[in-house]
Structure formats: structure tokens, C-alpha cells
Design an enzyme around this catalytic site. Sequence first.
Site, PDB file in Angstrom:
ATOM      1  N   LYS A  75       0.822  -1.176  -0.163  1.00  0.00           N
ATOM      2  CA  LYS A  75       0.080   0.086  -0.020  1.00  0.00           C
ATOM      3  C   LYS A  75       0.918   1.171  -0.013  1.00  0.00           C
ATOM      4  O   LYS A  75       1.922   1.405   0.660  1.00  0.00           O
ATOM      5  CB  LYS A  75      -0.898  -0.041   1.245  1.00  0.00           C
ATOM      6  CG  LYS A  75      -1.921   1.047   1.226  1.00  0.00           C
ATOM      7  CD  LYS A  75      -2.551   0.984   2.563  1.00  0.00           C
ATOM      8  CE  LYS A  75      -3.908   2.135   2.617  1.00  0.00           C
ATOM      9  NZ  LYS A  75      -4.534   1.851   4.072  1.00  0.00           N
ATOM     10  N   SER A  93      -9.386   1.925   3.065  1.00  0.00           N
ATOM     11  CA  SER A  93      -8.506   2.446   2.075  1.00  0.00           C
ATOM     12  C   SER A  93      -7.272   1.516   1.361  1.00  0.00           C
ATOM     13  O   SER A  93      -6.781   2.054   0.565  1.00  0.00           O
ATOM     14  CB  SER A  93      -7.815   3.548   3.025  1.00  0.00           C
ATOM     15  OG  SER A  93      -7.141   3.090   3.987  1.00  0.00           O
ATOM     16  N   SER A 137      -9.778  -0.551   7.233  1.00  0.00           N
ATOM     17  CA  SER A 137      -9.164  -0.288   6.180  1.00  0.00           C
ATOM     18  C   SER A 137      -8.297  -1.548   5.211  1.00  0.00           C
ATOM     19  O   SER A 137      -8.270  -1.554   4.097  1.00  0.00           O
ATOM     20  CB  SER A 137      -8.007   0.629   5.908  1.00  0.00           C
ATOM     21  OG  SER A 137      -8.626   1.808   6.185  1.00  0.00           O
TER      22      SER A 137
END
Length: 464
Positions: free
Chosen positions: A83, A157, A181
Site C-alpha cells: 500500500k 482505504s 481499511s
Amino acid sequence: MSGVHPPDEPTLLQLRERFRSREDTPLAAVERALDRMDAHDGTIHAFLAVDRDRALAEAETATKAWRAAGPRPALLGLPISVKDTIEVAGMPTTYGSAVFRHNRRPDSVIAERLRRHGAIIIGKTNTSEFALCTDVRNRLTGPGRNPLDTARSCGGSSGGAAASVAAGMSAAAVGTDSAGSIRIPAAYQGLVGFKPSFRRVPWVQDWNAAPTRSHPGPITRDARDAWELTKALGGADWRDPASALAPLADEEFESALRRGTDGLRVAFIADTSAPTSAGASAEVSASEEAALARDLTDFLRDVFGALDRLRWDRLVPPPTTARVWPYAAEHVAAALRLSPDFFDAVEELTDYARPIYEAGRTQSAAEYLRATGEERERGLALRHALAAYDYAFSVVAPEPPRVTETYSPLQFPRLALLNLAGLPAVSVPFGAYRSGMPRAMQIFGRFGDDAGVLAMAEKLTRSL
């Protein structure tokens, strides 16, 4: 549904076994992943940066290492995405923000450990700006889309991380979770998303916007893969004083797998309110949400026999109303640490991030300490309430992912409670909605029992 997910994609451990048996090579695996990016990432926007040359060079080296005799690191040659809130040398780290589009940082401890175990970091995955949203929208690229149905959101996210796995662009991914997330996009895409115990995986890098809530963890195809990646990433680091947990050992996981269900005290925690957003979805129905809860409780009773039913609103006191989101000042401090002139570029922030940063700029120390102290008390209350149970279960998302064009980001306050408590929690697939999109259940346990939670996930998915 129109999707781009490849059928019968191997798990992380299956791919490693193919390397061992010489049915496959790291070079071939990386080339396949890059080919899929070329074919489909223009649609799903899973990646913000890819280092093709380095990935191919490392894959060639790993292929030679698999052909040679001798010991090999656990993740040798496996293509893994990271990420873009996690700092990786050699690629930009934007944190999903146009303000930091040219930002370069040295390896975080997560990147260091991936490389030490032989993984190939194939790219940096798309995220909402500063990981602030349960969708993936920013000013760097197009909206994150779901590989199972490209009209729908991938969740957030860590949505790009999950999409990279679901689309076969990486064998596994590392995301972060400060309020769901990892678990939300994993649920939306039929994957396993694991939030380890707080600081099981240390956080050592320059940007740190959620120092008391963020849990780095894996997104994988099954629970065994999640264990393998957590094991590689876990263990204390002196640079993160909160990371006091010892490294994980395979015997912990295997022992938990052998343990029966007799005598376990378990609970299903029901919600009394759906996730909230500014918009409504025609697909959401009370009957479908009720069906998911009913199916899950019936399944758990079949497995365990006795099952206590609890309610979130009776376990944890409600949050107090605050003028400013309690953690806004933490985000401001993290941005200013990287760029003292950060607010000169405030016009570049997204519509959802800018109000948070503007408010955090005015948040007083007294407001911050009072609000975050109350949040910490709520987390401790939940940890205390669940201490009597070996494992607890809940729904992850009570509805399918929404269509991207009409999407209004949801809030999942019940998922965030487990971050406040620091408990290990995993999202695993559990059937499908009427639309065909995957449903998921959440399994969580006592602090430090990461092996038990993942072993329970492995056992229950075998039973489905």
C-alpha cells in the site's frame, strides 16, 4: 457483472511450492503479474507506482536461487504489493496525495522485512488520500474499482492492495488498517484481510498519521497465506517501542489448528445500525442484512453449539461529540513532519481530506488529549468486555460494494472499535449476496492471539 479476476489463481504458498517443484519460476510469475497490470490496471487502478526493471531483475535472481541448492528465505521470489502509505525505497510514496506525488523515502521496516525474506515488491498500491476514506479516490489516478465487478468500488482505504491480489497482479499484499481499511476491501473482493494485534507488525517510517490505531497486515487468498506473511513481518523493533510482541512460530498456528471447538466460549456481536453515508443504495435491504446475520449465527451454532449473542452498543459507550475528529491533529503533525510548507499546497487536497486537515490545524492540545483519551477508554472497555470469550464474530459489511459512479463513502464505526482495542481481527469470505458479490464474516480474539484467530479462520473456511 463484468470482472477482470483470473480463475484458479494460486495462493502464496501454492506459488512457492510451484517454485520448489520447478513447475513455475519467480520470473514467470512477475511477468504474468506485469502483463495483467498492462491489460487491466487502466480499468481498476490498483497501482500508483510499479518498478518494472527492479522487479524483473530481482525475479531473475530469485529464479536462479530456486535452482541452486541450499536454504532459501520464506518469501523468495514471491511478487507482493505494498500500500502506498508504506514507505519503499526506489518508488514514490504519495500516501494517496497529490501533495506528495514526488516524495521519496527510505525503506520502512515493513519493506526491509519483505526484502529480507526474499519477496519482490512489485509496486505501490492505490489508496484514498492519507488513508482517510473507505473508498479509493484521490487526485493521482482514477477511482479504485473492484476486479470482481469493475462497476463497483474496491473498498478502502487498502482497496488497491486488495484489487492487486484479486486481479492476479500480486500473490499477496500488505495494507494498513486504522478503522477497517484492510478488512473492508478484503470483504468486498472475496479475500482474507488480517489486522494483527496492535504493533504485532512494527511501524517504523517517516510518516505516521495513526500512531495508536493503525495495524499493518496482509491481504491474501487464504488464512494460511495471511499467517505466512504476518510471521515474516512480525516481531518487535527497538525503533517502535509499542512493538513488544515476540516473533511468531509455526507451532503456534499448527497447535491452534489441532485444537477442537469443545469448551470454547464464543459470541456473535450484532449491530443495531447499518453503516452510514450521505447517499442511499437501492441494493441495500434490511432483509438481505438480516439474512447475512441469520446465516452467520446459524453456521456458528452448527460449529460451536453454544453461542452468546451480544450487541456493540451495549459493549462500548458511545463516542462523545467533538468539534474536531479526535485524530485530525495526528494527521496534521505527520504531514508537517514531512513538509513544513504542507499548508501552502492545501488546494491540492481532496474534498474529503481538506476539511480534516483544516480542522486539525486548529485543534488544541486539550481537545486532542481529551478526545483521544476518551477513544482509548472505549477501546479498553471493549477489550475488557470480550476478555471472557475465546473468539467473537460479526458481520464485516452488511451490504455489497456500491457502484463507483454513485458511490458515497460509508463509515464502519464498529470495525474501528477493534482498532481502539488493539485486537487481532480477520475478514474471511462467507457466501454471496443476491448480486453475486461476496459476503464476509469477521473473526476476532484476545490481544496477542494472532495464531488462534487465523487458525480459526482456516478451520471455518474449510467447513463452508
